[in-house]
Design an enzyme around this catalytic site. Structure first.
Site, short mmCIF file in Angstrom:
data_model
loop_
_atom_site.label_atom_id
_atom_site.label_comp_id
_atom_site.label_asym_id
_atom_site.label_seq_id
_atom_site.Cartn_x
_atom_site.Cartn_y
_atom_site.Cartn_z
CE LYS A 93 1.27 3.93 3.66
NZ LYS A 93 2.48 4.79 3.53
CE1 TYR A 119 5.31 2.71 7.94
CE2 TYR A 119 3.53 3.88 9.03
CZ TYR A 119 4.05 3.25 7.90
OH TYR A 119 3.31 3.19 6.75
CG PHE A 142 9.84 9.82 6.82
CD1 PHE A 142 9.18 8.66 7.17
CD2 PHE A 142 11.12 9.72 6.28
CE1 PHE A 142 9.76 7.41 6.99
CE2 PHE A 142 11.73 8.48 6.10
CZ PHE A 142 11.03 7.32 6.46
NE ARG A 185 9.24 -3.41 -1.56
CZ ARG A 185 9.13 -2.40 -0.68
NH1 ARG A 185 8.23 -2.44 0.28
NH2 ARG A 185 9.92 -1.35 -0.76
CB THR A 192 8.39 5.00 -1.17
OG1 THR A 192 8.71 3.66 -0.83
CG2 THR A 192 7.88 5.73 0.06
NE ARG A 242 3.27 3.37 -2.17
CZ ARG A 242 4.20 2.70 -1.53
NH1 ARG A 242 5.29 2.27 -2.16
NH2 ARG A 242 4.07 2.45 -0.25
CG ASN A 244 2.85 6.14 0.18
OD1 ASN A 244 2.12 5.87 1.12
ND2 ASN A 244 4.11 5.76 0.14
CG HIS A 278 3.04 -0.37 4.65
ND1 HIS A 278 4.30 0.18 4.76
CD2 HIS A 278 3.12 -1.61 5.22
CE1 HIS A 278 5.09 -0.69 5.39
NE2 HIS A 278 4.40 -1.78 5.67
CD GLU A 297 5.64 -4.10 7.89
OE1 GLU A 297 4.94 -4.42 6.90
OE2 GLU A 297 6.50 -3.20 7.85
P1 CMP Z 1 5.63 3.12 3.74
O1 CMP Z 1 5.94 2.10 2.72
O2 CMP Z 1 4.36 2.98 4.49
O3 CMP Z 1 6.85 3.23 4.79
C1 CMP Z 1 7.15 4.40 5.50
C2 CMP Z 1 6.33 5.57 5.05
O4 CMP Z 1 6.80 6.85 5.43
C3 CMP Z 1 6.35 5.60 3.52
O5 CMP Z 1 5.59 4.55 3.01
C4 CMP Z 1 5.83 6.99 3.25
O6 CMP Z 1 4.42 7.04 3.25
C5 CMP Z 1 6.32 7.79 4.45
N1 CMP Z 1 7.40 8.73 4.07
C6 CMP Z 1 7.32 10.06 4.16
N2 CMP Z 1 8.46 10.63 3.75
C7 CMP Z 1 9.29 9.62 3.39
C8 CMP Z 1 10.62 9.58 2.87
N3 CMP Z 1 11.34 10.67 2.64
N4 CMP Z 1 11.15 8.36 2.61
C9 CMP Z 1 10.46 7.22 2.85
N5 CMP Z 1 9.19 7.22 3.34
C10 CMP Z 1 8.61 8.41 3.60
#
Ligand code: CMP
Length: 139
Positions: A9, A49, A57, A85, A91, A102, A112, A115, A126
């Site tokens: 990211k 997304y 979010f 993962r 996450t 992470r 974070n 992805h 994706e």
């Molecule tokens: P990612 O795995 O890229 O998928 C969705 C992204 O939204 C997640 O990682 C986070 O970077 C972001 N995000 C921000 N707030 C939240 C939340 N409360 N729950 C899940 N994802 C979040």
């Protein structure tokens, strides 16, 4: 063999973590079948997304993902969706296990660093969002 989509990211790219993250993938024996640096528009991030559309979010994460360049990669390996993962960690970095990307580098639930697709269905969507079959290395 399975495929997944990985993204470094904008925070990971800005903090010069590309080499560190790719090194972790390679040391784990995960194959990189395609790799490109991109800078998404907000619309492209919103499309990527779209499963999160309407969540609290969504606006913020799509703004962040279009705030700078990302590295997008197609990964291949045995059960690679879960293997990657596991390397990424939860996450929410506060819940990420020690030694995960992470845990070691994320600063915020949004910033974070990485992805990864969460299922075979999302991996198929994706991967095709960023790569066509001709761009994916066949071993
Ligand atoms: P990612 O795995 O890229 O998928 C969705 C992204 O939204 C997640 O990682 C986070 O970077 C972001 N995000 C921000 N707030 C939240 C939340 N409360 N729950 C899940 N994802 C979040």
């Amino acid at each position: 063999m399975e495929r997944t989509l990985a993204i470094i990211k904008p925070d990971g790219v800005a903090r010069a973590l590309i080499g560190e993250i790719i090194g972790r993938l390679e040391r784990e024996g995960i194959n990189i079948l395609a790799l490109r640096m991109i800078w998404m528009t907000e619309d492209q991030a919103r499309g990527f997304y779209k499963v999160h559309a309407g969540k609290p979010f969504y606006e913020s994460v799509t703004r962040f993902m279009s705030s700078g360049p990302c590295v997008v990669m197609v990964l291949e390996g045995k059960r690679v969706i879960n293997a990657y993962r596991k390397l990424m960690g939860a996450t929410d970095y506060r819940e990420a296990a020690k030694g995960t990307i992470r845990h070691d580098y994320a600063t915020d639930i949004e910033k974070n660093v990485v992805h990864g697709s969460d299922s075979p269905e999302s991996a198929a969507f994706e991967i095709s969002y960023f790569f066509n079959e001709l761009e994916i290395f066949k071993r």
